[in-house]
Scaffold this motif. Structure first.
Motif, PDB file in Angstrom:
ATOM      1  N   VAL A  43     -16.539  49.808 -26.041  1.00 63.19           N
ATOM      2  CA  VAL A  43     -17.674  48.914 -25.913  1.00 63.19           C
ATOM      3  C   VAL A  43     -17.593  48.195 -24.276  1.00 63.19           C
ATOM      4  N   ASN A  44     -16.706  47.673 -24.144  1.00 62.61           N
ATOM      5  CA  ASN A  44     -16.577  46.670 -23.171  1.00 62.61           C
ATOM      6  C   ASN A  44     -16.750  47.514 -21.871  1.00 62.61           C
ATOM      7  N   ALA A  45     -15.720  48.489 -21.647  1.00 56.69           N
ATOM      8  CA  ALA A  45     -15.637  49.577 -21.208  1.00 56.69           C
ATOM      9  C   ALA A  45     -16.613  51.366 -20.519  1.00 56.69           C
ATOM     10  N   ALA A  46     -17.871  51.098 -21.429  1.00 56.36           N
ATOM     11  CA  ALA A  46     -18.895  52.231 -22.114  1.00 56.36           C
ATOM     12  C   ALA A  46     -19.624  51.439 -20.329  1.00 56.36           C
ATOM     13  N   PHE A  47     -20.174  53.348 -20.031  1.00 56.86           N
ATOM     14  CA  PHE A  47     -21.398  52.865 -18.583  1.00 56.86           C
ATOM     15  C   PHE A  47     -22.475  53.421 -19.232  1.00 56.86           C
ATOM     16  N   CYS A  48     -22.415  51.810 -19.778  1.00 59.18           N
ATOM     17  CA  CYS A  48     -23.837  51.896 -20.170  1.00 59.18           C
ATOM     18  C   CYS A  48     -24.501  50.647 -19.874  1.00 59.18           C
ATOM     19  N   ASP A  49     -25.991  50.286 -19.879  1.00 62.36           N
ATOM     20  CA  ASP A  49     -26.083  48.811 -19.384  1.00 62.36           C
ATOM     21  C   ASP A  49     -25.866  47.793 -20.580  1.00 62.36           C
ATOM     22  N   ASP A  50     -26.014  46.318 -20.169  1.00 60.33           N
ATOM     23  CA  ASP A  50     -25.956  44.994 -20.946  1.00 60.33           C
ATOM     24  C   ASP A  50     -26.458  45.370 -22.249  1.00 60.33           C
ATOM     25  N   ASP A  51     -27.582  45.682 -22.843  1.00 62.58           N
ATOM     26  CA  ASP A  51     -27.995  45.583 -23.815  1.00 62.58           C
ATOM     27  C   ASP A  51     -28.222  46.462 -24.500  1.00 62.58           C
ATOM     28  N   THR A  52     -27.447  47.742 -24.284  1.00 63.14           N
ATOM     29  CA  THR A  52     -26.643  48.572 -25.132  1.00 63.14           C
ATOM     30  C   THR A  52     -25.316  48.595 -25.110  1.00 63.14           C
ATOM     31  N   ARG A  53     -25.034  47.425 -24.564  1.00 62.35           N
ATOM     32  CA  ARG A  53     -23.363  47.103 -24.750  1.00 62.35           C
ATOM     33  C   ARG A  53     -23.587  45.817 -25.942  1.00 62.35           C
ATOM     34  N   ALA A  54     -24.752  45.097 -25.884  1.00 57.17           N
ATOM     35  CA  ALA A  54     -24.569  44.042 -26.847  1.00 57.17           C
ATOM     36  C   ALA A  54     -24.874  44.655 -28.174  1.00 57.17           C
ATOM     37  N   ALA A  55     -25.794  45.129 -27.991  1.00 55.22           N
ATOM     38  CA  ALA A  55     -26.539  46.347 -29.231  1.00 55.22           C
ATOM     39  C   ALA A  55     -24.565  45.994 -30.410  1.00 55.22           C
ATOM     40  N   LEU A  56     -23.886  47.371 -29.382  1.00 56.94           N
ATOM     41  CA  LEU A  56     -23.394  48.351 -29.940  1.00 56.94           C
ATOM     42  C   LEU A  56     -22.381  46.645 -30.262  1.00 56.94           C
ATOM     43  N   LEU A  57     -21.953  45.731 -29.431  1.00 62.77           N
ATOM     44  CA  LEU A  57     -20.794  44.970 -30.541  1.00 62.77           C
ATOM     45  C   LEU A  57     -21.210  44.081 -31.440  1.00 62.77           C
ATOM     46  N   ARG A  58     -22.507  43.983 -31.250  1.00 62.50           N
ATOM     47  CA  ARG A  58     -23.473  43.524 -32.603  1.00 62.50           C
ATOM     48  C   ARG A  58     -23.035  44.414 -34.052  1.00 62.50           C
ATOM     49  N   ARG A  59     -23.023  45.477 -33.417  1.00 63.05           N
ATOM     50  CA  ARG A  59     -22.644  46.935 -34.818  1.00 63.05           C
ATOM     51  C   ARG A  59     -20.987  46.392 -35.112  1.00 63.05           C
ATOM     52  N   LEU A  60     -20.469  46.347 -34.090  1.00 65.21           N
ATOM     53  CA  LEU A  60     -18.986  46.775 -34.853  1.00 65.21           C
ATOM     54  C   LEU A  60     -19.118  44.443 -35.603  1.00 65.21           C
ATOM     55  N   GLU A  61     -19.261  44.491 -34.962  1.00 65.18           N
ATOM     56  CA  GLU A  61     -19.389  42.655 -35.736  1.00 65.18           C
ATOM     57  C   GLU A  61     -19.690  42.135 -37.106  1.00 65.18           C
ATOM     58  N   LYS A  62     -21.153  43.163 -37.856  1.00 66.77           N
ATOM     59  CA  LYS A  62     -21.822  43.642 -38.478  1.00 66.77           C
ATOM     60  C   LYS A  62     -20.658  44.049 -39.440  1.00 66.77           C
ATOM     61  N   SER A  63     -20.067  45.552 -38.859  1.00 69.16           N
ATOM     62  CA  SER A  63     -19.090  45.801 -39.753  1.00 69.16           C
ATOM     63  C   SER A  63     -17.663  45.095 -39.881  1.00 69.16           C
ATOM     64  N   ASP A  64     -17.529  43.698 -39.355  1.00 71.89           N
ATOM     65  CA  ASP A  64     -16.278  42.929 -39.286  1.00 71.89           C
ATOM     66  C   ASP A  64     -17.107  42.130 -40.722  1.00 71.89           C
ATOM     67  N   ALA A  65     -17.492  41.515 -40.641  1.00 68.63           N
ATOM     68  CA  ALA A  65     -18.439  40.954 -41.251  1.00 68.63           C
ATOM     69  C   ALA A  65     -17.739  40.936 -43.409  1.00 68.63           C
TER      70      ALA A  65
END
Length: 330
Positions: free
Chosen positions: A308-330
């Motif tokens: 995700v941190n290396a993805a060629f996407c905008d910061d808003d998309t990156r933040a949303a993806l990180l939230r999805r990953l964090e949610k799956s770990d909860a």
């Protein structure tokens, strides 16, 4: 236990190379095209080595002739990816196959691909971004035309530029002009290297093309100094273990260098490359890596966070993806 439902981020996927064989056969039948040599007796793609793989790949791609074909292909590929837990994918797109590097025609193909990607995001929850790739064995002049297509359509969705094809043809520096064009257009850069070109091809791509990611990069394992450089610079490797093993680069999953790379602190990610060609999926990659190296959820979370941190996407998309990953770990 299968890791099918683990949220996954994929950075190295060729759109045409992800076409299901049945999809390509259906197109060929409707268009009365004879591509019988493309398939084996079981209906899968048939090839004997990497050079033959490229020939079969291009023969299969010849059935994709219109923007509508690519719209249908994109939906089929993204549905399959989403079924394997992929929440974000970056796909390599080639104006060489989409309108013959004509900017006007390329715009029509890109519109169709992006429209399908938007539909897939609504229906399957998967996010896609595009990376234009020039084809190495088509030569530097055609690469410049491809780079022009990329530069003219760069934006929030078409975000990257890369180099694919036969690494044994030419040198990375031959494509420096095309990469400079893409860089000036604001596109982020990656290049296939260290698959068939050896460790030096990775060093050449880094120094001559100034890329931030390397597609494959596994032959770097042959050069300890290069491994150290990759770790120190934080260069991200788009590793495709199943592809490497299917093509004979490594004999087994346990002998693949991704395990050693991870242990040495390199930034590695996992992708499928051309999944139906190599009888793989993101689920299979994760399952086999877990078996080979004893990797657990924490390791895969690290890999996906790196991606995700290396993805060629905008910061808003990156933040949303990180939230999805964090949610799956909860």
């Amino acid at each position: 236990m299968s890791l099918k439902n683990v949220p996954k981020v994929e950075l190295h996927l060729h759109l045409e190379g992800a076409a299901p064989p049945a999809f390509i056969r259906g197109l060929a039948k409707r268009k009365n095209m004879d591509i019988s040599g493309v398939f084996d007796a079981d209906g899968g793609y048939a090839f004997t080595d990497f050079r033959h793989f490229l020939q079969v790949y291009e023969a299969a791609t010849a059935t994709l002739q219109t923007p509508e074909d690519y719209h249908r292909l994109t939906l089929a590929v993204l549905e399959e990816s989403a079924a394997n837990g992929v929440i974000y994918t970056e796909s390599f797109l080639s104006p060489d196959f989409c309108g013959g590097r004509d900017v006007g025609a390329w715009r029509e193909y890109l519109h169709a691909i992006r429209d399908a990607a938007d539909q897939a995001e609504r229906e399957f929850g998967i996010v896609m971004r595009g990376i234009v790739t020039c084809i190495r064995h088509f030569g530097p002049e055609k690469a410049r035309q491809t780079a022009l297509c990329a530069a003219e359509t760069a934006g929030d969705w078409l975000t990257g530029f890369g180099l694919a094809g036969d690494e044994r043809v030419g040198k990375p520096k031959d494509f420096a002009y095309a990469f400079d064009m893409a860089r000036e257009a604001g596109l982020r850069l990656t290049a296939h290297a260290g698959e068939w070109g050896g460790a030096q091809s990775v060093r050449d791509a880094l120094h001559d093309l100034r890329v931030e990611r390397i597609g494959h990069g596994v032959r770097a394992a042959e050069d300890p100094a290069l491994v150290e450089e990759l770790a120190e610079t934080g260069t991200v490797l788009e590793v495709c273990p199943g592809s490497n093993i299917a093509l004979g680069l490594f004999r087994s999953w346990r002998s693949h260098p991704i395990g050693g790379f991870f242990d040495k602190g390199l930034k590695v990610t996992v992708s499928t490359d051309d999944p139906p060609f190599f009888h793989t999926s993101m689920t299979r990659e994760y399952d086999r890596l877990a078996d080979a190296f004893g990797w657990d959820d924490a390791v895969f979370t690290t890999l996906n966070t790196t991606a995700v941190n290396a993805a060629f996407c905008d910061d808003d998309t990156r933040a949303a993806l990180l939230r999805r990953l964090e949610k799956s770990d909860a």
